[in-house]
Design a protein around this motif. Structure first.
Motif: not given
Length: 461
Positions: A299, A409, A413, A438
């Protein structure tokens, strides 16, 4: 090893050394050019300095002054020394004026105080103001130490030791440990020269480093009784200031890297250890091959790089890398390895062994016998329809509650990313917007960071 093998190894070592010296020792033309540039710089700086302060003087410091510079290195450091009775504001004002008269096309930079940097006839020049002091322990800023360092080494370095220093610097550059900037966190020129003086030569330093057992402490002037404790893998007490570790910036990785390659060189002397070379950039196909083989989930958080000099940017990147890695681990996303890069954009990369977690997580309360805290925990969850429990497991209350983030993720985010420990300017950059990559999406970093990704996925000592 037999005596014949040892002798052969010694011969090989000397052969390699002589070939390296042919490359790193400045030739007569290069020395002559440097002398002309240095003479002109000192004349300009002295005229400008004494016009403003008759008691000022100018000195050349650093590797070029000490004859320990490597062919191709084009750095010249001119220090303008002012008497200690002038105030700091005046020193800075005079220093910048002298710098601009010495280097009319120069620009201002800032360390502990401003100075002027620029170019003259192909040489990179810094014109730095400082105080002329009687003792290095009385310094008012870090640059005030430099003339003391220069005097100390000038008195100890002869032509033979200067030769050994050049070899050492070439080796350290070749293996990637030379440089005290906060990106490299390696061996400074001053530290390198002290180590060569301490051990008596390049080969002797390699032999000693091969057997170091950190923490290693060296005290060239046997200050000994200084009331200072240093928590560093390598400690070299500054001969001019016993309260300072010259090797403080040098991190454990670079100490270990020097040890590894010192052993390698002694076992198999060869030229390539003196030749720094970046790995070939990793293209998208090679990156995908690594990801398929590793079956991990990389990531990356990518953002506009803050407009900072490297010595300000890289500590902030490092703090942000550590903060993001810690936040991922605490949320159950097992981190295999991390890194951080910067160019036009900044990137924090984490390679995850676990990138997804169940919808629920275990949350343990205190032991039941710790009555007050146990009752508070029980009461907090007793009527919550969204948790499993409370129940007792062993001697303590436990609940299974909804996990805040099931995927890495999702966490990266979310606004929660801005709540982790980040460098201040990196935090501001993230607040302005960023993207999360990712898995295979990380291949998008290749055009900008192909070399860095090659170093990450194809690591060497």
């Amino acid at each position: 090893m037999s005596d014949d093998e040892a002798a052969a190894g010694a011969d090989d070592f000397e052969t390699v050394v002589e070939r390296v010296l042919e490359r790193v020792e400045p030739d007569a033309d290069e020395r002559e050019t440097f002398e002309a540039v240095a003479t002109e710089l000192l004349r300009r700086a002295e005229d400008a300095a004494t016009e403003r302060c008759p008691d000022a003087d100018v000195v050349l410091v650093g590797s070029t002054a000490r004859e320990t510079w490597i062919s191709g290195d084009r750095d010249v450091d001119v220090f303008v020394r002012f008497p200690p009775d002038i105030d700091r504001d005046t020193l800075e004002r005079y220093g910048l004026a002298v710098g601009h008269e010495t280097l009319p096309d120069g620009r201002e930079e800032y360390a502990e105080h401003p100075y002027v940097t620029g170019e003259l006839d192909g040489f990179d020049v810094d014109v730095v103001p400082c105080y002329r002091l009687a003792d290095a322990t009385d310094i008012r800023s870090a640059v005030d130490r430099t003339p003391f360092h220069d005097d100390y080494l000038q008195a100890r370095l002869d032509a033979e030791l200067a030769r050994e220093v050049r070899l050492t610097k070439a080796f350290m550059k070749g293996i990637g440990v030379y440089g005290s900037n906060l990106r490299t966190r390696g061996f400074s020129g001053y530290l390198t020269e002290l180590l060569v003086c301490e051990y008596g030569g390049f080969r002797e330093l390699c032999a000693a480093a091969a057997d170091w057992r950190p923490p290693v402490e060296l005290d060239p002037e046997a200050h000994g009784d200084a009331d200072h404790q240093f928590d560093d893998p390598l400690v070299v007490i500054d001969p001019t200031d016993p309260g300072r570790n010259v090797a403080a910036v040098c991190d454990a990785t670079n100490v270990a890297r020097l040890q590894h390659y010192a052993r390698d060189l002694l076992a198999e002397p060869r030229l390539d250890l003196f030749e720094a070379e970046d790995p070939a950039p990793l293209d998208e196909a090679a990156l995908r091959d690594h990801l398929d083989r590793r079956r991990t989930t990389p990531v990356a958080v990518r953002f506009d790089a803050p407009d900072l000099v490297e010595d300000q940017l890289y500590p902030q990147l490092e703090k942000s890398r550590a903060g993001i890695a810690d936040a991922l681990v605490r949320r159950g996303f097992d981190v295999l390895r991390t890194d951080a890069y910067a160019d036009e954009t900044g990137v924090v990369l984490a390679e995850l062994a676990v990138a997804e977690r169940p919808a629920v997580e275990r949350h343990e309360g205190p032991p039941v016998h710790v009555r007050a805290h146990a009752e508070d925990f029980f009461d907090a969850y007793a009527d919550d329809p969204d948790v499993y429990g409370p129940f007792i497991d062993g001697d303590r209350y436990v609940v299974e509650r909804e996990r805040e983030f099931e995927t890495a993720r999702g966490f990266l985010e979310s606004d929660a990313l801005l709540e982790v420990a980040l460098g201040a300017h990196v935090e501001s950059a993230l607040a302005d917007g960023y993207e999360v990559l990712v898995g295979d999406e990380v291949a998008a970093l290749g055009p900008e960071f192909g070399v860095e990704l090659a170093a990450y996925f194809e690591p060497v000592p």
